[in-house]
Design an enzyme around this catalytic site. Structure first.
Site, mmCIF file in Angstrom:
data_model
loop_
_atom_site.group_PDB
_atom_site.id
_atom_site.type_symbol
_atom_site.label_atom_id
_atom_site.label_comp_id
_atom_site.label_asym_id
_atom_site.label_seq_id
_atom_site.Cartn_x
_atom_site.Cartn_y
_atom_site.Cartn_z
ATOM 1 N N GLY A 1 -16.804 -5.252 29.467
ATOM 2 C CA GLY A 1 -15.716 -4.604 28.735
ATOM 3 C C GLY A 1 -15.909 -3.090 28.772
ATOM 4 O O GLY A 1 -16.714 -2.559 29.552
ATOM 5 N N ALA B 1 -17.403 -1.034 26.751
ATOM 6 C CA ALA B 1 -18.759 -0.553 26.454
ATOM 7 C C ALA B 1 -19.673 -0.708 27.667
ATOM 8 O O ALA B 1 -20.416 0.217 28.022
ATOM 9 C CB ALA B 1 -19.326 -1.307 25.248
ATOM 10 N N GLN C 1 -4.045 -2.703 22.309
ATOM 11 C CA GLN C 1 -2.653 -2.265 22.415
ATOM 12 C C GLN C 1 -2.488 -0.845 21.899
ATOM 13 O O GLN C 1 -1.909 0.016 22.555
ATOM 14 C CB GLN C 1 -1.760 -3.190 21.583
ATOM 15 C CG GLN C 1 -1.723 -4.605 22.102
ATOM 16 C CD GLN C 1 -0.843 -5.507 21.237
ATOM 17 O OE1 GLN C 1 -0.339 -5.106 20.202
ATOM 18 N NE2 GLN C 1 -0.672 -6.729 21.681
ATOM 19 N N GLY C 2 -2.976 -0.611 20.668
ATOM 20 C CA GLY C 2 -2.677 0.653 19.973
ATOM 21 C C GLY C 2 -3.220 1.851 20.723
ATOM 22 O O GLY C 2 -2.493 2.795 21.033
ATOM 23 N N GLY C 3 -4.504 1.837 21.044
ATOM 24 C CA GLY C 3 -5.104 2.950 21.766
ATOM 25 C C GLY C 3 -6.406 3.410 21.146
ATOM 26 O O GLY C 3 -7.116 2.620 20.525
ATOM 27 N N GLU D 1 -1.332 4.866 12.962
ATOM 28 C CA GLU D 1 -1.705 3.508 12.557
ATOM 29 C C GLU D 1 -2.162 3.516 11.107
ATOM 30 O O GLU D 1 -2.466 4.585 10.540
ATOM 31 C CB GLU D 1 -2.794 2.949 13.481
ATOM 32 C CG GLU D 1 -2.245 2.648 14.870
ATOM 33 C CD GLU D 1 -3.209 1.906 15.760
ATOM 34 O OE1 GLU D 1 -4.415 1.907 15.476
ATOM 35 O OE2 GLU D 1 -2.745 1.318 16.756
ATOM 36 N N HIS E 1 -9.912 -10.569 14.115
ATOM 37 C CA HIS E 1 -9.597 -9.545 15.107
ATOM 38 C C HIS E 1 -10.820 -8.755 15.545
ATOM 39 O O HIS E 1 -10.958 -8.401 16.702
ATOM 40 C CB HIS E 1 -8.561 -8.613 14.478
ATOM 41 C CG HIS E 1 -8.002 -7.615 15.427
ATOM 42 N ND1 HIS E 1 -7.395 -7.987 16.606
ATOM 43 C CD2 HIS E 1 -7.935 -6.252 15.377
ATOM 44 C CE1 HIS E 1 -6.995 -6.908 17.240
ATOM 45 N NE2 HIS E 1 -7.314 -5.846 16.530
ATOM 46 N N GLU F 1 -18.565 -3.642 20.423
ATOM 47 C CA GLU F 1 -18.357 -4.435 19.203
ATOM 48 C C GLU F 1 -19.609 -5.185 18.748
ATOM 49 O O GLU F 1 -19.767 -5.490 17.557
ATOM 50 C CB GLU F 1 -17.190 -5.416 19.441
ATOM 51 C CG GLU F 1 -16.713 -6.083 18.173
ATOM 52 C CD GLU F 1 -15.361 -6.757 18.323
ATOM 53 O OE1 GLU F 1 -14.598 -6.409 19.242
ATOM 54 O OE2 GLU F 1 -15.078 -7.655 17.500
ATOM 55 N N ARG G 1 -13.289 -1.713 9.635
ATOM 56 C CA ARG G 1 -13.037 -0.759 10.728
ATOM 57 C C ARG G 1 -11.674 -0.090 10.571
ATOM 58 O O ARG G 1 -10.673 -0.752 10.287
ATOM 59 C CB ARG G 1 -13.081 -1.496 12.062
ATOM 60 C CG ARG G 1 -12.713 -0.651 13.247
ATOM 61 C CD ARG G 1 -12.567 -1.498 14.486
ATOM 62 N NE ARG G 1 -11.432 -2.385 14.403
ATOM 63 C CZ ARG G 1 -10.485 -2.493 15.338
ATOM 64 N NH1 ARG G 1 -10.564 -1.768 16.432
ATOM 65 N NH2 ARG G 1 -9.486 -3.330 15.197
ATOM 66 N N LEU H 1 -12.483 1.244 20.341
ATOM 67 C CA LEU H 1 -12.551 1.724 21.725
ATOM 68 C C LEU H 1 -13.289 3.063 21.743
ATOM 69 O O LEU H 1 -14.112 3.328 22.622
ATOM 70 C CB LEU H 1 -11.149 1.888 22.310
ATOM 71 C CG LEU H 1 -10.311 0.612 22.493
ATOM 72 C CD1 LEU H 1 -8.966 0.951 23.121
ATOM 73 C CD2 LEU H 1 -11.030 -0.424 23.336
HETATM 74 C C1 FAD Z 1 -5.715 -8.048 20.917
HETATM 75 C C2 FAD Z 1 -6.648 -6.925 20.595
HETATM 76 C C3 FAD Z 1 -6.164 -5.625 20.442
HETATM 77 C C4 FAD Z 1 -7.027 -4.567 20.127
HETATM 78 N N1 FAD Z 1 -6.524 -3.307 20.039
HETATM 79 C C5 FAD Z 1 -7.384 -2.276 19.850
HETATM 80 C C6 FAD Z 1 -6.918 -0.927 19.886
HETATM 81 O O1 FAD Z 1 -5.731 -0.662 20.102
HETATM 82 N N2 FAD Z 1 -7.830 0.059 19.672
HETATM 83 C C7 FAD Z 1 -9.150 -0.188 19.446
HETATM 84 O O2 FAD Z 1 -9.930 0.749 19.275
HETATM 85 N N3 FAD Z 1 -9.612 -1.457 19.430
HETATM 86 C C8 FAD Z 1 -8.773 -2.488 19.644
HETATM 87 N N4 FAD Z 1 -9.258 -3.777 19.644
HETATM 88 C C9 FAD Z 1 -10.705 -3.988 19.521
HETATM 89 C C10 FAD Z 1 -11.351 -3.605 20.846
HETATM 90 O O3 FAD Z 1 -10.553 -4.049 21.913
HETATM 91 C C11 FAD Z 1 -12.729 -4.199 20.993
HETATM 92 O O4 FAD Z 1 -13.479 -4.014 19.849
HETATM 93 C C12 FAD Z 1 -13.468 -3.516 22.143
HETATM 94 O O5 FAD Z 1 -12.662 -3.556 23.295
HETATM 95 C C13 FAD Z 1 -14.782 -4.177 22.401
HETATM 96 O O6 FAD Z 1 -15.282 -3.712 23.626
HETATM 97 P P1 FAD Z 1 -16.642 -4.322 24.166
HETATM 98 O O7 FAD Z 1 -16.876 -3.678 25.486
HETATM 99 O O8 FAD Z 1 -17.651 -4.226 23.120
HETATM 100 O O9 FAD Z 1 -16.328 -5.888 24.343
HETATM 101 P P2 FAD Z 1 -15.306 -6.637 25.302
HETATM 102 O O10 FAD Z 1 -14.267 -5.741 25.834
HETATM 103 O O11 FAD Z 1 -14.848 -7.848 24.586
HETATM 104 O O12 FAD Z 1 -16.211 -7.077 26.529
HETATM 105 C C14 FAD Z 1 -17.236 -8.030 26.365
HETATM 106 C C15 FAD Z 1 -17.731 -8.419 27.735
HETATM 107 O O13 FAD Z 1 -18.928 -9.168 27.610
HETATM 108 C C16 FAD Z 1 -18.865 -10.316 28.439
HETATM 109 N N5 FAD Z 1 -19.799 -11.295 27.894
HETATM 110 C C17 FAD Z 1 -19.853 -11.812 26.644
HETATM 111 N N6 FAD Z 1 -20.896 -12.643 26.504
HETATM 112 C C18 FAD Z 1 -21.530 -12.643 27.707
HETATM 113 C C19 FAD Z 1 -22.684 -13.304 28.206
HETATM 114 N N7 FAD Z 1 -23.407 -14.127 27.430
HETATM 115 N N8 FAD Z 1 -23.050 -13.083 29.492
HETATM 116 C C20 FAD Z 1 -22.327 -12.255 30.283
HETATM 117 N N9 FAD Z 1 -21.223 -11.605 29.870
HETATM 118 C C21 FAD Z 1 -20.839 -11.798 28.592
HETATM 119 C C22 FAD Z 1 -17.389 -10.686 28.398
HETATM 120 O O14 FAD Z 1 -17.040 -11.542 29.456
HETATM 121 C C23 FAD Z 1 -16.787 -9.298 28.527
HETATM 122 O O15 FAD Z 1 -16.829 -8.866 29.865
HETATM 123 C C24 FAD Z 1 -8.408 -4.838 19.945
HETATM 124 C C25 FAD Z 1 -8.892 -6.133 20.077
HETATM 125 C C26 FAD Z 1 -8.037 -7.164 20.402
HETATM 126 C C27 FAD Z 1 -8.592 -8.540 20.568
#
Ligand code: FAD
Length: 521
Positions: free
Chosen positions: A18, A20, A51-53, A118, A337, A362, A373, A379
């Site tokens: 993702g 991060a 969606q939001g940003g 927001e 969420h 996250e 939050r 993001l």
């Molecule tokens: C519908 C929706 C809308 C949102 N809108 C917003 C917004 O507008 N603004 C905002 O700031 N936040 C928003 N959020 C929250 C935000 O999207 C997330 O908190 C953020 O993207 C998390 O990023 P991340 O890289 O930590 O995790 P993620 O983007 O979820 O990525 C996690 C990654 O880890 C991988 N993974 C997990 N477990 C394993 C494992 N055991 N082995 C290998 N790979 C694994 C997954 O496949 C994925 O690739 C939204 C969330 C949702 C669900």
């Protein structure tokens, strides 16, 4: 069992594709890294669904200190002010960094960044792309940047199942590929595995987001904090889909209102009405549904024909479900969420309890979100903390690799049988009886092995902290303790006990995070 290419042995391993994970890998370039994702990049990532940003104080009437103040207010007493100031101050530079990687943010006719509003933000400060398609657009640009960076070795379809640890700390990752187990030996591992919404029956998260990183860290001996704080989004599209499509907060920012089937605006006159923080609106919506009503988000008067132009993605999702948001109110209900809690890390994203372990996005508990939050801060946190993690890793020498080898690959985690149970007891409203019951069910599952063990462990950590916290605050609401108590202005930190058979949970003063927790007791 496969092992990694010898030229890659020992280089940092990032788990998660993702925002991060991708940003950590990009920030570490040209240092060689392995980036592992259990499904193809961007497919299973919540990041692509945002969606939001991204929140950033870049408007003429805005300042990072105002952004930090809104973050603190949303965090309901548990946000670390220093962290909020640092991350809010880093936001404008994070936007520029994303632009450098090819993200094209929406701009107004004068060429300034277009800013959305927001809930609980005192200023317009949500920077976005393609209206409500921010996450997808950001991820497209970053995935392309990662694939074009020769120092990043991407392995898709590999699921991390255990962190290996020895007396020097992290020793590697045991993972499962489509046909075989795989051992990635490294003294430096970054967990960027996202959230846990998939543990609940109603969620906006990808269904694979079941908190695996939390379980990996806990079983490796790491401390986790704030596990009880789960954010429910008040307006998930309620048309029977799983996961539930999100109807962004930005729609309420544009003055859409919440009504029931009789047209009653049940949030009217309550504080800032529909723009109250998510937990307040979620509880109001949940209570109205529990009282036998249906709830709708009505954007007809606020946006009317302009809805599709503002929110093309939401329009498409509504229309696919047979609802035209221009002419009809949108059926909604709360859904899980975001998870505020996570692996306790310091300002550089480093676990204070397991040597060689970092976390960002996250899955980490940096102190930014506290009990709740602020919208669009996640993001932002992912981008800023990815930079901090990369800086910390770049300054670390790789210790000699371990000769230790694991014995067996744990089963693939399966959360389906837990979702109803978790939703019932660990939902928007909790109480002692329900929490005690779920805790008794989860405790044996979490420690007996098998496919439900890791999801059960994560749910058990939520239940343990939720039962201990005898107050209501942010994303944690106890029907039997509806007040916020100053005595509870503390974090609950958990680790697995040395015996490996139970959790240790301690309330610690705010200032002691992220100090290690003694577990022998
Ligand atoms: C519908 C929706 C809308 C949102 N809108 C917003 C917004 O507008 N603004 C905002 O700031 N936040 C928003 N959020 C929250 C935000 O999207 C997330 O908190 C953020 O993207 C998390 O990023 P991340 O890289 O930590 O995790 P993620 O983007 O979820 O990525 C996690 C990654 O880890 C991988 N993974 C997990 N477990 C394993 C494992 N055991 N082995 C290998 N790979 C694994 C997954 O496949 C994925 O690739 C939204 C969330 C949702 C669900």
């Amino acid at each position: 069992m496969q092992t990694m290419r010898s030229d890659l042995a020992g280089c940092p391993v990032i788990i998660g594709g993702g925002l991060a994970g991708l940003m950590t890998a990009l920030r570490l370039a040209p240092q060689p890294v392995i980036l592992v994702a259990k499904v193809p990049l961007s497919e299973g990532a919540a990041s692509a669904w945002a969606q939001g940003g991204i929140a950033a104080a870049v408007g003429e009437d805005d300042r990072p200190s105002l952004h930090a103040a809104d973050t603190l207010a949303a965090g309901d007493g548990l946000t670390d002010p220093a962290v909020a100031s640092r991350i809010a101050a880093a936001a404008p530079a994070a936007i520029i960094e994303l632009e450098r990687h090819g993200v094209v943010f929406d701009r107004d006719p004068a060429g300034r960044l277009a800013l959305g509003l927001e809930a609980a933000h005192a200023r317009r400060r949500i920077v976005h792309v393609a209206g409500d398609g921010s996450g997808a657009a950001i991820m497209r640009a970053l995935v392309a940047a990662v694939r074009a960076t020769p120092s990043i070795t991407v392995i898709e379809g590999l699921e991390a199942r255990r962190l290996l640890v020895d007396d020097r700390g992290v020793a590697g990752v045991l993972a499962a590929g489509p046909s075989d187990a795989c051992l990635l030996l490294s003294r430096r591992v970054v967990l960027a595995t996202g959230g846990l919404g998939g543990l609940y029956a109603h969620t906006t998260n990808p269904l694979g987001a079941i908190g695996q990183g939390l379980a990996l860290a806990a079983r490796a001996g790491a401390a986790l904090a704030d596990m009880e704080f789960v954010q429910f989004h008040p307006t998930a599209l309620d048309v029977g889909l799983d996961p539930m499509p999100l109807v962004s907060e930005a729609v309420r920012g544009e003055r859409a209102v919440l009504v029931d089937e009789t047209g009653l605006r049940f949030m009217q006159g309550k504080g800032r009405g529909e723009l109250e923080p998510r937990d307040v609106v979620s509880r109001a919506v949940a209570a109205h549904i529990a009282a036998g009503h249906r709830v709708f988000l009505d954007a007809r008067a606020a946006l009317g024909a302009g809805f599709a132009g503002h929110f093309p993605g939401i329009t498409a999702r509504c229309r696919a479900a047979g609802i035209d948001p221009v002419r009809q109110p949108i059926p909604v209900r709360p859904a899980v969420h975001y998870h505020m809690g996570g692996i306790v890390v310091d300002a550089t994203g480093r676990s204070s309890t397991v040597e060689g372990l970092w976390a960002c996005g996250e899955v980490a508990a940096t102190g930014l979100h506290g009990a709740n939050r602020l919208a669009s801060n996640s993001l932002l946190e992912a981008v800023v903390m990815a930079g901090a993690v990369a800086g910390s890793i770049a300054g670390t020498e790789a210790a000699p690799l371990s000769a230790a080898r694991p014995v067996a690959l744990p089963a693939a985690p399966q959360a389906d049988t837990l979702r109803g149970l978790v939703s019932e007891a660990l939902g928007v409203v909790r109480d002692r009886a329900g929490l005690q019951q779920v805790l008794d069910r989860l405790q044996p599952l979490a420690f007996k092995g098998g496919p439900t063990a890791d999801p059960a462990l994560v749910a058990l950590m939520i239940a343990t902290a939720a039962l201990a916290r005898e107050e209501s605050r942010g994303g944690h609401w106890r029907a039997d303790f509806p007040q916020t108590s100053s005595a509870w202005a503390r974090h609950l930190v958990q680790r697995i006990h040395d015996t490996g058979t139970r959790l240790v949970c301690r309330a610690v003063p705010l200032a002691t995070i992220p100090q290690p927790l003694v577990v022998g007791a």
